[in-house]
Design an enzyme around this catalytic site. Structure first.
Site, mmCIF file in Angstrom:
data_model
loop_
_atom_site.group_PDB
_atom_site.id
_atom_site.type_symbol
_atom_site.label_atom_id
_atom_site.label_comp_id
_atom_site.label_asym_id
_atom_site.label_seq_id
_atom_site.Cartn_x
_atom_site.Cartn_y
_atom_site.Cartn_z
ATOM 1 N N ASN A 147 0.869 -1.180 0.000
ATOM 2 C CA ASN A 147 0.000 0.000 0.000
ATOM 3 C C ASN A 147 0.906 1.231 0.000
ATOM 4 O O ASN A 147 1.482 1.584 1.035
ATOM 5 C CB ASN A 147 -0.905 -0.027 1.240
ATOM 6 C CG ASN A 147 -1.891 1.123 1.261
ATOM 7 O OD1 ASN A 147 -1.855 2.009 0.408
ATOM 8 N ND2 ASN A 147 -2.775 1.124 2.249
ATOM 9 N N ARG B 96 -2.368 -1.985 -3.609
ATOM 10 C CA ARG B 96 -3.643 -1.345 -3.343
ATOM 11 C C ARG B 96 -3.708 -0.081 -4.189
ATOM 12 O O ARG B 96 -2.848 0.792 -4.092
ATOM 13 C CB ARG B 96 -3.735 -0.974 -1.872
ATOM 14 C CG ARG B 96 -5.019 -0.286 -1.566
ATOM 15 C CD ARG B 96 -5.042 0.227 -0.166
ATOM 16 N NE ARG B 96 -6.400 0.573 0.190
ATOM 17 C CZ ARG B 96 -6.821 0.658 1.420
ATOM 18 N NH1 ARG B 96 -6.005 0.401 2.407
ATOM 19 N NH2 ARG B 96 -8.063 1.003 1.676
ATOM 20 N N HIS C 179 -13.085 1.545 0.455
ATOM 21 C CA HIS C 179 -12.923 0.446 1.436
ATOM 22 C C HIS C 179 -13.368 -0.895 0.853
ATOM 23 O O HIS C 179 -13.784 -1.792 1.590
ATOM 24 C CB HIS C 179 -13.758 0.697 2.715
ATOM 25 C CG HIS C 179 -13.273 1.822 3.558
ATOM 26 N ND1 HIS C 179 -14.128 2.692 4.194
ATOM 27 C CD2 HIS C 179 -12.024 2.215 3.891
ATOM 28 C CE1 HIS C 179 -13.430 3.594 4.881
ATOM 29 N NE2 HIS C 179 -12.155 3.327 4.703
ATOM 30 N N GLY D 282 -11.329 6.756 8.857
ATOM 31 C CA GLY D 282 -12.322 6.912 7.793
ATOM 32 C C GLY D 282 -13.384 5.865 8.043
ATOM 33 O O GLY D 282 -13.124 4.902 8.754
ATOM 34 N N ARG E 167 -13.436 13.979 8.909
ATOM 35 C CA ARG E 167 -14.227 14.299 7.706
ATOM 36 C C ARG E 167 -15.688 14.490 8.070
ATOM 37 O O ARG E 167 -16.225 13.796 8.932
ATOM 38 C CB ARG E 167 -14.129 13.164 6.683
ATOM 39 C CG ARG E 167 -12.753 12.996 6.105
ATOM 40 C CD ARG E 167 -12.751 11.908 5.064
ATOM 41 N NE ARG E 167 -11.472 11.221 5.050
ATOM 42 C CZ ARG E 167 -11.294 9.964 4.670
ATOM 43 N NH1 ARG E 167 -12.323 9.235 4.268
ATOM 44 N NH2 ARG E 167 -10.104 9.432 4.685
ATOM 45 N N ASP F 183 -9.669 11.370 17.258
ATOM 46 C CA ASP F 183 -9.496 9.994 17.727
ATOM 47 C C ASP F 183 -10.637 9.615 18.665
ATOM 48 O O ASP F 183 -10.881 10.296 19.661
ATOM 49 C CB ASP F 183 -8.150 9.887 18.448
ATOM 50 C CG ASP F 183 -7.765 8.450 18.706
ATOM 51 O OD1 ASP F 183 -8.549 7.720 19.351
ATOM 52 O OD2 ASP F 183 -6.680 8.049 18.258
ATOM 53 N N ARG G 234 -10.924 7.455 20.875
ATOM 54 C CA ARG G 234 -10.562 7.225 22.289
ATOM 55 C C ARG G 234 -10.586 8.519 23.076
ATOM 56 O O ARG G 234 -11.071 8.558 24.218
ATOM 57 C CB ARG G 234 -9.163 6.593 22.382
ATOM 58 C CG ARG G 234 -9.154 5.134 22.003
ATOM 59 C CD ARG G 234 -7.764 4.631 21.790
ATOM 60 N NE ARG G 234 -7.202 5.210 20.558
ATOM 61 C CZ ARG G 234 -6.181 4.699 19.891
ATOM 62 N NH1 ARG G 234 -5.582 3.629 20.348
ATOM 63 N NH2 ARG G 234 -5.749 5.257 18.786
ATOM 64 N N GLU H 130 -13.708 -2.482 15.757
ATOM 65 C CA GLU H 130 -13.089 -3.643 16.392
ATOM 66 C C GLU H 130 -12.802 -3.403 17.863
ATOM 67 O O GLU H 130 -12.710 -4.344 18.643
ATOM 68 C CB GLU H 130 -11.762 -3.986 15.678
ATOM 69 C CG GLU H 130 -11.964 -4.550 14.284
ATOM 70 C CD GLU H 130 -10.667 -4.623 13.483
ATOM 71 O OE1 GLU H 130 -9.587 -4.768 14.081
ATOM 72 O OE2 GLU H 130 -10.749 -4.526 12.241
ATOM 73 N N GLU I 31 -7.436 -6.266 4.787
ATOM 74 C CA GLU I 31 -7.366 -5.845 3.387
ATOM 75 C C GLU I 31 -6.129 -6.429 2.708
ATOM 76 O O GLU I 31 -6.150 -6.752 1.516
ATOM 77 C CB GLU I 31 -7.331 -4.308 3.325
ATOM 78 C CG GLU I 31 -8.632 -3.707 3.834
ATOM 79 C CD GLU I 31 -8.522 -2.243 4.238
ATOM 80 O OE1 GLU I 31 -7.828 -1.951 5.236
ATOM 81 O OE2 GLU I 31 -9.120 -1.399 3.560
#
Ligand code: ADP
Length: 393
Positions: free
Chosen positions: A7, A88, A177, A207, A236, A278, A280, A329, A379
């Site tokens: 990538n 990618r 994605h 994203g 975004r 973020d 978190r 996740e 991916e």
């Protein structure tokens, strides 16, 4: 057989090397700050993580360094062992509905498609050219982020704008994605033992996009002409009213580029909370009672719930909802906030099972009308599989 999954960005290059078809990761790593002062790279090998500083003048230096490391660490004895390099590539437009062996025509087409992805396609191509130069005997395969969504119907992918915009300029929803949603489609079908399953894949990371999947195909997805569409994301905005752009330009005297930059880099979690992109940080601040952080989190969840509801109807029900990528996740709080809102559909969270991070798990109760899973995405392995399949044809 050894396959590299790559990538390449404008200043970075991520890689994983697989032994195929076993799909065993032999070595992986990231080169950063390519072409910028203070280059560095990290390598993961045999459970160990090595970090090194080295000036990386360009991608050629980075790829040569990678090759040297592969040889020094005896991951390979000679370059000929690398039979394929999978790249990618972000945008394949309407031209590519699946991965492709890269030749001069493909490079030319991807170059032409740079119009649609000016930040990504040219950078991806630098990676392609460098690997062709350095490992000329390997087959080079291009795997597009957009390809999986080429199965969408016109009524889903068209915007309600003058039709000539589509015909002349390719204005439509492309979706991104794709490798991740495709992985989730395959893996979920495998778990359910049903290749016709109706799946809502929630790839929510920095994203984010949702994808409605039926019979292993993308029916609809939330990203659009560009990746700044659909969900609210880390920085975004996701969907907005387009006329907001000239209004803000007028008020702030910002240029068009600056406002677009605001929508990509200063919006989402960051823009609403004023704290961070973020999740978190947002969760931590919300727990301490920060109202704008809580608002950002509520808006983030709201948007995802709305898309799930939309796709539930579009698919005529659902067999599984899957959470993946950084937030999906790892954040049990976000997952719970989303699933709790789906109670009217009879979808129920098993709170104990939801206490999970980064591993495959069923997190709905036995009496939930739809199964809900956490499935870490992969991916890179999709790229390695596609590359291997071309060699093994
Ligand atoms: P990208 O889109 O850049 O690939 P990732 O999929 O890596 O991004 O997702 C990054 C996001 O995942 C960040 O917002 C990060 O906060 C979030 N994340 C990672 N770990 C956790 C966690 N334990 N709890 C909540 N969010 C997390």
């Amino acid at each position: 057989m050894k396959i590299l999954s790559v990538n390449a960005g404008s200043s970075s290059l991520k890689f994983q090397m697989y032994e195929m078809p076993e799909e065993k990761v032999l070595i992986s790593g990231t080169f950063e700050r390519i072409g910028i002062e203070g280059g560095m790279y990290t390598i993961k090998l045999n459970g160990e993580k090595i970090k090194k500083e080295k000036d990386l003048a360009d991608h050629s230096v980075a790829v040569q360094t990678l090759i040297d490391e592969l040889l020094e660490n005896k991951v390979i004895e000679s370059l000929d062992e690398i039979k394929g390099v999978g790249h990618r590539l972000v945008h394949g437009g309407e031209k590519y509905a699946s991965s492709v062996v890269i030749n001069d025509d493909v490079i030319k087409t991807v170059e032409e498609l740079s119009d649609l992805a000016p930040l990504h396609n040219p950078a991806n191509l630098i990676g392609v050219r460098t690997f062709i130069d350095k490992i000329p005997n390997a087959i080079q395969v291009g795997c597009f982020d957009t390809a999986f969504h080429q199965t969408m119907e016109k009524r889903e992918f068209l915007y309600a704008v003058p039709y000539e915009w589509y015909e002349k300029y390719g204005v439509r929803r492309y979706g991104f994605h794709g490798m991740s949603h495709n992985y989730i489609a395959n893996r979920t079908a495998e778990i359910l033992g049903n290749k016709n399953a109706r799946i809502i894949s929630c790839h929510i990371g920095n994203g984010g996009s949702l994808c409605a999947i039926k019979d292993g195909k993308s029916i609809d997805t939330s990203m659009g002409f560009t990746p700044n569409a659909g969900l609210m994301m880390g920085s975004r905005s996701g969907d907005i009213d387009a006329t907001l752009i000239p209004f803000i330009m007028n008020k702030t005297n910002e240029s068009l580029e600056e406002v677009i930059n605001d929508l990509n880099k200063k919006s989402g979690y960051l823009g609403v909370s004023g704290i961070s992109s973020d999740s978190r940080d947002i969760e931590a601040a919300a727990n301490e009672g920060n109202e704008r952080a809580q608002l950002a989190q509520d808006m983030y969840v709201e948007k995802i719930v709305n898309y799930i509801a939309e796709y539930y109807l579009e698919l005529g029900g659902a067999d599984a909802i899957v959470f993946t990528a950084g937030v999906g996740e790892n954040s049990k709080t976000t997952r719970k906030a989303i699933i709790d809102r789906l109670a009217p559909l009879g979808i129920k969270l098993d709170e104990e099972a939801n206490n999970v991070r980064g591993e495959e798990k069923l997190i709905s109760t036995p009496d939930s009308t739809v199964k809900v899973y956490v499935i870490p995405t992969d991916e890179e392995v999709m790229i390695a599989r596609d590359t291997y399949n071309f060699i093994n044809k």
